[in-house]
Design an enzyme around this catalytic site. Structure first.
Site, short mmCIF file in Angstrom:
data_model
loop_
_atom_site.label_atom_id
_atom_site.label_comp_id
_atom_site.label_asym_id
_atom_site.label_seq_id
_atom_site.Cartn_x
_atom_site.Cartn_y
_atom_site.Cartn_z
N LYS A 87 0.85 -1.20 0.00
CA LYS A 87 0.00 0.00 0.00
C LYS A 87 0.88 1.25 0.00
CE LYS A 87 -3.97 1.86 2.64
NZ LYS A 87 -4.83 1.64 3.82
N SER A 118 -9.79 1.49 2.75
CA SER A 118 -8.90 2.27 1.92
C SER A 118 -7.83 1.45 1.20
CB SER A 118 -8.22 3.33 2.79
OG SER A 118 -7.35 2.71 3.71
N SER A 160 -10.12 -0.78 6.94
CA SER A 160 -9.45 -0.59 5.64
C SER A 160 -8.69 -1.80 5.10
CB SER A 160 -8.48 0.60 5.72
OG SER A 160 -9.22 1.79 5.67
#
Lengths: 485, 489
Positions: free
Chosen positions: A76, A151, A175
């Protein structure tokens, strides 16, 4: 050999160890996949040349005793990576190249893996659909026009589309678990303090926690083992010995007591979610676990509490993005104040601004007691609900999300309905507990759905074991057609 | 010592006004590294050379408390006779400024590390206790430099993140003199403890000054103004005088005093409004989620307490008892640890009373003249003790001693060597002196007759002649005795 990229991380590691595949060939296979999956928009940055160098280095001098020997991994874009651009999905960091490596990624690299690229995410991890990213929507490989969750949407998409053998995300309110649920993958949010926050772009410090996102439970155990551990650079890191989650993985869950909280049956929840939950209970019961009805009475306050605590911390954490030292700076400002205003207006997107405003408001004098302080008290009550329940049970089973993946744009104009997506995941962050989302089935559209296992603090091994047993006895198979390539 | 009466009031048309002052002193903690990072705290490095990723607030950086800074705060708290809090919390104070990289200062708001304490002042009108409200730890900000370029501001982050102790007094101070005594006492205590170097030129000690006025005898406080960031005692005193006068004038003219933050302009000697209460920052304090609450074990506090050095108040008592000094002398000699150490070294090898007199007289005057600290004194304590002993034993007179002292300052030589090589030894042999005096008397028979006829003023003339003949070395006491004896005969 068949396409190696649709294998689990564990299988890939075995293939590398038995020299059925070289790190270089493995890396090339992923690069090929990534290049043909541009439509998914899962990557913000790729580091192919660097990855191929590392693969070559590994092949020249392999160390097969490592946990992640010669494994390329995309992560990420919230993890700071040395000399590789780190954007946090924001325009305000569009030119930011850290001179340092986050502790979590460093742990992964120390175990033999290397960076393949940086994955798209909601701006500063604020979002549940990856639609707040400055770098565009990410597509869920499950279906065109579907969000991958958020996310950590780039992470879930890349994982499900075989663009990385495993990945890591961060979970502040769901997330990791919600995108895992939306893509038929496994995601674990560890106990707060198990993985170091050092070098991760902060959203809400008391809630943020990095965790693995993988195809299988075993993979999840391997990744967690590598990334976790005490870090003296993070004052909230838990000082304890590193666990060998993958080695200790067991599928015998006979006699374990599984709590079923009545408050997790919400209005307008699709029937399929309820049915899936029933299915999950049955599987665990058949494996010898005991189901126990429990009550977590303050659950309904978790979402409003979260939307006070998280924005409050975010409003302060994001104050450093002011255009003075690094990142984006507007050229428009005539003086310091105007430079700040323009930089932050142009640098941040709408959702981030919304949360900065909410956070600033709830901390303002005159409102602090009514909002922030009250929220902190409710947070303690939510935590106490869990503590009380865990005196009689080993883990809690709930759905991961109230629905399957939705369409891009479907909830963009309704922030509250977007926030409701995290209703089952948020209480766990407020209580600092570990929780796992594991794929369990599909809804009538054929979209994956996940179930969540919540454990006691530092009980990762137990929920991994339950997940491991569940996985073996659940007939779920993630059938994704590679429509994008 | 005769006690004067406290008398600092602002006289207005309509009466006398008492000035009420409270100080928030910012003292830089003496530590090798910053409060939450490993960067050096050394003064005077090139701009931005002592800045870590934490100090400059890069993404993902986290603060880790420096234990030494915590200990220093506890030591200081103990030195201020204050309550040490076993549980304290670091909060974020949020505001935007170019030299505040995080966009917030980590400070302690509701739960400071040190609670109430007290400091004792010696004033000419007696001793006075000043209450300490609290002491808390916080980060310093960087420095904005506005005058290096016409259109840009430069930022130096060397100071960013350095540990400060904010010491908040109760509104117990009543005059610029008390402020002077208070700051000096605080400084002295911290220097004894080694927790702050107290160097005001380098900004290690600065203060925000809260000033209000009220009619003499009033029980209620007036509206206060806060004068920000004053960095010398002189400026504090000037600012208080100006501000108190300004407030009295407002009251006398029937105007309201606005509670506001003011700035002291050292060039114009006036305070100016910086921001009013309405414009006051809303700092949005909340506990810093990156840091756990600070829990101190009683054991640690006890250990620190045991290892504290003797502090000025205790030392003063001891000096009065052990060296038979008066309160004033003791006060002066304990004001700085280095001074007290010097004195004790001198007193060990010489007359303790005479040593005190000479130190506070000639030695301090010389140091003051040269702008030197006692640690840099050109005369070592050992040499100074020898000089005192030479006076005490009558080897040299006080007058000669002053000459020896001057030579010691210039050469750094020991007094024995100077006295011998320059033949400055006092003439104390009675036979020699009698011989000399007889010679003078026989040369001045007329004056001897006049003296004997009653003109006793001439005694001084004879002494002068003796001194002249001996080159100033005649022992004055002996000279007097012998002269008297011979003039009688």
């Amino acid at each position: 050999m068949a396409d190696i990229t649709n294998q689990s991380l564990n299988e890939i590691i075995e293939n590398v160890k038995t020299k059925k595949v070289s790190s270089t060939d493995l890396t090339k296979a992923y690069i090929k996949n990534i290049e043909s999956a541009k439509k998914l928009n899962a990557f913000v940055t790729t580091t192919f040349d660097q990855a191929l160098d590392k693969a070559k280095q590994f092949d020249n001098k392999p160390n097969f005793d490592q946990l992640l020997p010669g494994i390329p991994l995309a992560v990420k874009d919230l993890f700071c990576t040395e000399n590789t651009k780190t954007t946090a999905g924001s325009n305000i960091l569009n030119n930011f190249i850290p001179s340092y490596e986050s502790t979590v990624t460093k742990n992964l690299w120390n175990d033999g893996s290397f960076l393949l690229g940086k994955l798209n995410c909601d701006e500063f991890a604020m979002g549940s659909s990856n639609e707040t990213s400055h770098y565009g929507n990410v597509i869920n490989p499950v279906g065109d026009q579907l969000v991958p969750g958020g996310s950590s949407g780039g992470s879930s998409s890349a994982l499900a589309a075989d663009l990385t053998p495993a990945t890591i995300g961060t979970d502040t309110g769901g997330s990791i678990r919600q995108p895992a649920s939306f893509t038929g993958t496994v995601g674990l949010k560890p106990t707060y303090g198990l993985c170091s926050r050092w070098g991760i772009v902060a959203f809400a410090s008391s809630l943020d926690q990095a965790g693995p996102m993988t195809k299988t439970i075993k993979d999840c155990a391997i990744m967690l083992e590598s990334m976790s551990g005490f870090d003296e650079k993070d004052s909230t890191s838990i000082n304890k010995k590193k666990e060998q989650y993958s080695k200790n993985l067991k599928d015998n869950i006979k006699g374990l007591k599984i709590g079923i909280p009545k408050e997790y049956r919400v209005d307008n929840m699709p029937k399929e979610v309820d049915e899936l939950w029933e299915k999950g209970k049955k599987i665990l019961k058949d494996l010898g676990a005991q189901l126990i009805d429990i009550s977590l009475p303050h659950t309904k306050y978790a979402l409003p509490t979260y939307y006070i605590v998280a924005p409050a911390e975010a409003s302060s954490n994001l104050a450093r993005y002011d255009g003075v030292r690094y990142g984006y700076r507007s050229k428009q400002g005539k003086d310091l104040i105007e430079m700040y205003e323009k930089t932050r207006s142009e640098g941040f997107g709408d959702e981030v601004k919304r949360r900065i405003l909410i956070g600033t408001y709830v901390l303002s004098s005159g409102y602090y007691d009514a909002y922030y302080l009250k929220a902190q008290k409710v947070r303690q009550l939510i935590k106490k609900d869990f503590d009380d329940s865990f005196t009689k049970i080993d883990a809690i089973l709930t759905p991961s999300t109230p629905s399957s993946a939705f369409k891009i744009g479907e909830k963009t104009n309704d922030p509250v309905s977007m926030y409701l997506n995290d209703i089952f995941t948020v209480p766990v962050n407020l209580a600092g507990l570990p929780a796992l989302s594991m794929p369990a089935g599909v809804d009538k559209k054929g979209y994956p759905l996940g179930l969540q296992l919540i454990g006691k603090a530092l009980d990762e091994q137990k929920i991994l074991n339950i997940g491991y047993a569940f996985e073996k006895n659940c007939d779920f198979k993630n059938e994704i057609k590679k429509w994008w390539s | 010592m005769s006690k004067e009466k406290f008398d600092y009031f602002i006289k207005g048309e309509k009466g006398k006004y008492e000035v009420v002052i409270g100080l928030e002193v910012h003292a830089q903690v003496l530590s090798k590294s910053k409060l939450f990072s490993g960067s050096s705290t050394k003064f005077g490095a090139d701009p931005n050379n002592q800045v870590s990723l934490i100090d400059s607030a890069f993404p993902g950086m986290l603060p880790v408390i420096n234990e030494e800074c915590v200990k220093q705060a506890v030591r200081t708290g103990l030195g201020l006779n204050a309550k040490i809090n076993n549980y304290s919390v670091f909060d974020r104070k949020n505001y935007f400024y170019a030299d505040l990289p995080q966009g917030y200062q980590i400070s302690q708001y509701k739960n400071p590390i040190v609670g109430e304490g007290k400091v004792l002042l010696d004033m000419p009108y007696g001793s006075k206790e000043i209450g300490i409200e609290r002491l808390h730890l916080e980060q310093d900000a960087g420095k904005s430099i506005h005058d290096m370029d016409p259109s840009n501001t430069y930022v130096d982050l060397n100071r960013s993140g350095i540990a400060l102790m904010e010491i908040v007094s109760k509104p117990d101070l009543r005059s610029p003199d008390e402020v002077n005594a208070y700051i000096k006492k605080l400084r002295s205590i911290m220097r004894y403890l080694g927790t702050c170097d107290g160097n005001m030129q380098e900004g290690s000690l600065r203060a925000d000054v809260n000033v209000s006025v009220r009619k003499e005898g009033d029980k209620n406080f007036g509206t206060r103004c806060e004068i920000k960031n004053v960095n010398s005692i002189k400026f504090m005193q000037m600012a208080i005088e100006y501000e108190a006068a300004r407030q009295v004038e407002l009251i006398e003219n029937g105007k309201e005093i606005d509670q506001e933050t003011r700035l002291f302009d050292t060039k114009k000697n006036e305070t100016r409004s910086m921001r009013s209460k309405e414009d006051a920052h809303d700092y949005r304090y909340f506990p810093d989620p990156d840091l756990l609450p600070l829990k101190l074990e009683q054991k640690l506090i006890d250990e620190l307490k045991k290892s504290l050095p003797e502090l000025p108040d205790k030392k003063k008592e001891r000096f009065i008892k052990e060296y038979e000094l008066n309160a004033y002398e003791a006060n002066v000699l304990v004001s700085e640890k280095e001074i007290s150490d010097y004195y004790e070294e001198v007193a060990k090898f010489s007359d303790k009373k005479l040593a005190a007199t000479w130190m506070m007289g000639d030695l301090f005057a010389m140091l003051n003249d040269k702008g030197l600290d006692i640690s840099k004194s050109p005369i070592s304590a050992k040499h100074f003790a020898e000089l005192i002993q030479s006076i005490k034993s009558g080897e040299i007179s006080g007058r000669i001693a002053k000459e020896v002292f001057e030579i010691m300052v210039e050469s750094g030589d020991n007094p024995k060597k100077i006295i011998e090589s320059k033949g400055m030894k006092q003439q104390s042999d009675p036979k020699e002196l009698e011989k000399m005096i007889n010679e003078i008397l026989s040369k001045n028979k007329d004056k001897v007759d006049q003296y004997k006829a009653g003109k006793e003023k001439l005694f001084g003339f004879f002494v002068g002649q003796v001194m002249k003949l001996s080159g100033g070395k005649a022992n004055p006491q002996l000279t007097n005795e012998i002269l008297k004896k011979l003039l009688k005969g």
